[in-house]
Design a protein around this motif. Sequence first.
Motif, PDB file in Angstrom:
ATOM      1  N   SER A  44      58.157  48.372  59.936  1.00  0.00           N
ATOM      2  CA  SER A  44      58.513  47.867  58.615  1.00  0.00           C
ATOM      3  C   SER A  44      59.859  47.149  58.649  1.00  0.00           C
ATOM      4  N   PRO A  45      60.125  46.341  57.626  1.00  0.00           N
ATOM      5  CA  PRO A  45      61.420  45.662  57.551  1.00  0.00           C
ATOM      6  C   PRO A  45      62.600  46.641  57.569  1.00  0.00           C
ATOM      7  N   GLN A  46      62.401  47.827  57.011  1.00  0.00           N
ATOM      8  CA  GLN A  46      63.487  48.807  56.942  1.00  0.00           C
ATOM      9  C   GLN A  46      63.746  49.502  58.278  1.00  0.00           C
ATOM     10  N   THR A  47      62.842  49.375  59.240  1.00  0.00           N
ATOM     11  CA  THR A  47      63.070  49.981  60.552  1.00  0.00           C
ATOM     12  C   THR A  47      64.230  49.255  61.220  1.00  0.00           C
ATOM     13  N   LYS A  48      65.283  50.004  61.505  1.00  0.00           N
ATOM     14  CA  LYS A  48      66.476  49.410  62.095  1.00  0.00           C
ATOM     15  C   LYS A  48      66.225  49.105  63.569  1.00  0.00           C
ATOM     16  N   PRO A  49      66.791  48.017  64.058  1.00  0.00           N
ATOM     17  CA  PRO A  49      66.596  47.673  65.466  1.00  0.00           C
ATOM     18  C   PRO A  49      66.921  48.816  66.424  1.00  0.00           C
ATOM     19  N   GLU A  50      67.976  49.578  66.133  1.00  0.00           N
ATOM     20  CA  GLU A  50      68.338  50.674  67.040  1.00  0.00           C
ATOM     21  C   GLU A  50      67.248  51.750  67.118  1.00  0.00           C
ATOM     22  N   ASP A  51      66.407  51.823  66.086  1.00  0.00           N
ATOM     23  CA  ASP A  51      65.305  52.786  66.094  1.00  0.00           C
ATOM     24  C   ASP A  51      64.123  52.318  66.948  1.00  0.00           C
ATOM     25  N   LEU A  52      64.219  51.116  67.490  1.00  0.00           N
ATOM     26  CA  LEU A  52      63.150  50.563  68.318  1.00  0.00           C
ATOM     27  C   LEU A  52      63.370  50.819  69.809  1.00  0.00           C
ATOM     28  N   ALA A  53      64.499  51.393  70.165  1.00  0.00           N
ATOM     29  CA  ALA A  53      64.805  51.601  71.584  1.00  0.00           C
ATOM     30  C   ALA A  53      63.725  52.435  72.273  1.00  0.00           C
ATOM     31  N   GLU A  54      63.296  53.511  71.660  1.00  0.00           N
ATOM     32  CA  GLU A  54      62.290  54.376  72.297  1.00  0.00           C
ATOM     33  C   GLU A  54      60.947  53.673  72.493  1.00  0.00           C
ATOM     34  N   PRO A  55      60.385  53.029  71.456  1.00  0.00           N
ATOM     35  CA  PRO A  55      59.131  52.296  71.688  1.00  0.00           C
ATOM     36  C   PRO A  55      59.271  51.168  72.705  1.00  0.00           C
ATOM     37  N   ILE A  56      60.416  50.506  72.716  1.00  0.00           N
ATOM     38  CA  ILE A  56      60.654  49.442  73.694  1.00  0.00           C
ATOM     39  C   ILE A  56      60.692  50.030  75.104  1.00  0.00           C
ATOM     40  N   GLU A  57      61.438  51.124  75.249  1.00  0.00           N
ATOM     41  CA  GLU A  57      61.511  51.806  76.561  1.00  0.00           C
ATOM     42  C   GLU A  57      60.107  52.160  77.049  1.00  0.00           C
ATOM     43  N   ALA A  58      59.293  52.698  76.155  1.00  0.00           N
ATOM     44  CA  ALA A  58      57.932  53.099  76.537  1.00  0.00           C
ATOM     45  C   ALA A  58      57.098  51.888  76.978  1.00  0.00           C
ATOM     46  N   ALA A  59      57.295  50.751  76.317  1.00  0.00           N
ATOM     47  CA  ALA A  59      56.526  49.546  76.659  1.00  0.00           C
ATOM     48  C   ALA A  59      57.034  48.901  77.952  1.00  0.00           C
ATOM     49  N   LEU A  60      58.308  49.088  78.246  1.00  0.00           N
ATOM     50  CA  LEU A  60      58.870  48.508  79.470  1.00  0.00           C
ATOM     51  C   LEU A  60      58.391  49.281  80.688  1.00  0.00           C
TER      52      LEU A  60
END
Length: 157
Positions: free
Chosen positions: A141-157
């Motif tokens: 969502s728009p309210q999801t802060k970028p810093e809260d995306l670190a874990e999903p990004i890590e998992a995808a990397l």
Amino acid sequence: MTKLADFTATTLQGEERALADFDGDVVLVVNTASKCGLAPQFEGLQKLYDTYQERGLTILGFPSNDFAQESGDSGEIGEFCQVNYGVSFPMFDKVHVNGKHTHPLYQWLKDERSGLLGGTIKWNFTKFLINRDGEVVQRFSPQTKPEDLAEPIEAAL
């Protein structure tokens, strides 16, 4: 099956770019607006890009005036992002994310991950995470802060 590589988009410099250029990367696609109250998210997005770019993260910014918060032209948008937030990730020309003129990329993103309001983007800074195979794996969502995306990004990397 449709993938990110099947699309093209126009850069802020007016050049058509094949999104196949990002094959093999984890990609975060974000619809942006410089006059939106969420515009400070540019700073967090840039931090994510700085942190994970070497490991294969690309962030693609797509300005949109669908919510009447991006009235500038390509030059103004680019200058705003660079001067105010140091944005160095790829930014594209304005697109429609909703309605009959929706950019094909955004139609695909919405079809893959419909979100709470069905097949629409509810606001600026909606984020889509795409894996290395070019498939949409999550929508935020728009309210999801970028810093809260670190874990999903890590998992995808």
